[in-house]
Design a protein around this motif. Structure first.
Motif, PDB file in Angstrom:
ATOM      1  N   UNK A  18      52.210  18.137 -79.964  1.00 40.34           N
ATOM      2  CA  UNK A  18      52.028  16.737 -80.343  1.00 40.34           C
ATOM      3  C   UNK A  18      53.403  16.098 -80.387  1.00 40.34           C
ATOM      4  N   UNK A  19      53.510  14.941 -79.754  1.00 41.14           N
ATOM      5  CA  UNK A  19      54.758  14.187 -79.740  1.00 41.14           C
ATOM      6  C   UNK A  19      54.507  12.793 -80.289  1.00 41.14           C
ATOM      7  N   UNK A  20      55.499  12.277 -80.972  1.00 43.34           N
ATOM      8  CA  UNK A  20      55.444  10.916 -81.478  1.00 43.34           C
ATOM      9  C   UNK A  20      56.697  10.210 -80.975  1.00 43.34           C
ATOM     10  N   UNK A  21      56.504   9.195 -80.178  1.00 41.87           N
ATOM     11  CA  UNK A  21      57.630   8.443 -79.615  1.00 41.87           C
ATOM     12  C   UNK A  21      58.675   9.367 -78.986  1.00 41.87           C
ATOM     13  N   UNK A  54      59.518  15.857 -91.292  1.00 41.47           N
ATOM     14  CA  UNK A  54      59.602  14.502 -90.747  1.00 41.47           C
ATOM     15  C   UNK A  54      58.478  13.589 -91.241  1.00 41.47           C
ATOM     16  N   UNK A  55      57.462  14.186 -91.838  1.00 39.62           N
ATOM     17  CA  UNK A  55      56.283  13.415 -92.269  1.00 39.62           C
ATOM     18  C   UNK A  55      56.343  13.119 -93.761  1.00 39.62           C
ATOM     19  N   UNK A  56      55.793  11.974 -94.137  1.00 40.94           N
ATOM     20  CA  UNK A  56      55.648  11.633 -95.553  1.00 40.94           C
ATOM     21  C   UNK A  56      54.173  11.392 -95.845  1.00 40.94           C
ATOM     22  N   UNK A  57      53.763  11.765 -97.041  1.00 39.17           N
ATOM     23  CA  UNK A  57      52.370  11.558 -97.439  1.00 39.17           C
ATOM     24  C   UNK A  57      52.139  10.064 -97.617  1.00 39.17           C
ATOM     25  N   UNK A  58      51.068   9.578 -97.021  1.00 42.41           N
ATOM     26  CA  UNK A  58      50.700   8.170 -97.094  1.00 42.41           C
ATOM     27  C   UNK A  58      49.876   7.908 -98.351  1.00 42.41           C
ATOM     28  N   UNK A  73      49.387  11.185 -93.242  1.00 39.45           N
ATOM     29  CA  UNK A  73      50.838  11.302 -93.159  1.00 39.45           C
ATOM     30  C   UNK A  73      51.391  10.226 -92.236  1.00 39.45           C
ATOM     31  N   UNK A  74      52.600   9.792 -92.550  1.00 37.01           N
ATOM     32  CA  UNK A  74      53.299   8.797 -91.735  1.00 37.01           C
ATOM     33  C   UNK A  74      54.606   9.394 -91.242  1.00 37.01           C
ATOM     34  N   UNK A  75      55.140   8.789 -90.188  1.00 35.71           N
ATOM     35  CA  UNK A  75      56.431   9.174 -89.623  1.00 35.71           C
ATOM     36  C   UNK A  75      57.254   7.911 -89.496  1.00 35.71           C
ATOM     37  N   UNK A  76      58.182   7.718 -90.417  1.00 34.14           N
ATOM     38  CA  UNK A  76      58.972   6.494 -90.424  1.00 34.14           C
ATOM     39  C   UNK A  76      58.070   5.272 -90.542  1.00 34.14           C
ATOM     40  N   UNK A  77      58.222   4.350 -89.598  1.00 40.02           N
ATOM     41  CA  UNK A  77      57.411   3.128 -89.585  1.00 40.02           C
ATOM     42  C   UNK A  77      55.997   3.355 -89.043  1.00 40.02           C
TER      43      UNK A  77
END
Length: 107
Positions: A18-21, A54-58, A73-77
Motif C-alpha cells: 500500500x502506498x500513499x502519495x 507514520x499514522x495517527x489515530x483519527x 488512521x490518518x497520514x498527515x493531511x
C-alpha cells in the motif's frame, strides 16, 4: 454464522503493498483479503508490516454490523485513509488489529 454469505476472508501469501502519495506505507506477504458483497475487496495488513509510526489515530469511529467497531488512521493531511477492527464481532477474529487502506490511496 450470519456473515458467511456476505463476507469471505481469504489468506493471501503474495506480496501486497500500500502506498500513499508515493510513500510505501505497508508491505506484506501475509494479508487477509476481505470480500464483502457490494464492496471492493480489501487487504488487511498485519501491523508489523505497516508503517504505524507514520499514522495517527483519527477521531472518526464507525460501527459495521458485520465486522464491529472501527478505528481510523490518518497520514498527515490525508484523513481517515486506513482503518482497523480492534475487537471485531464473532466470526471476524482473523482481521482483529489488522490495518486496511482505501483503494484510492493504495497500489
Amino acid at each position: 454464522m450470519p456473515n458467511a454469505s456476505r463476507i469471505e476472508l481469504h489468506p493471501i501469501s503474495q506480496r501486497v503493498q500500500a502506498q500513499v502519495d508515493g510513500t510505501l506505507i505497508a508491505d506484506a506477504t501475509n494479508t487477509i483479503e476481505l470480500r464483502e458483497r457490494g464492496y471492493p475487496p480489501r487487504h488487511y495488513f498485519p501491523r508489523e508490516d505497516v508503517r504505524m509510526d507514520l499514522l495517527t489515530v483519527s477521531e472518526t469511529t464507525t460501527f459495521c454490523p458485520f465486522k464491529g467497531h472501527t478505528v481510523y488512521f490518518s497520514l498527515g493531511e490525508r484523513q481517515d485513509i486506513a482503518w482497523s477492527y480492534e475487537q471485531p464481532i464473532a466470526g471476524m477474529e482473523d482481521i482483529a488489529g489488522k490495518v486496511a487502506f482505501y483503494k484510492e490511496v493504495s497500489e
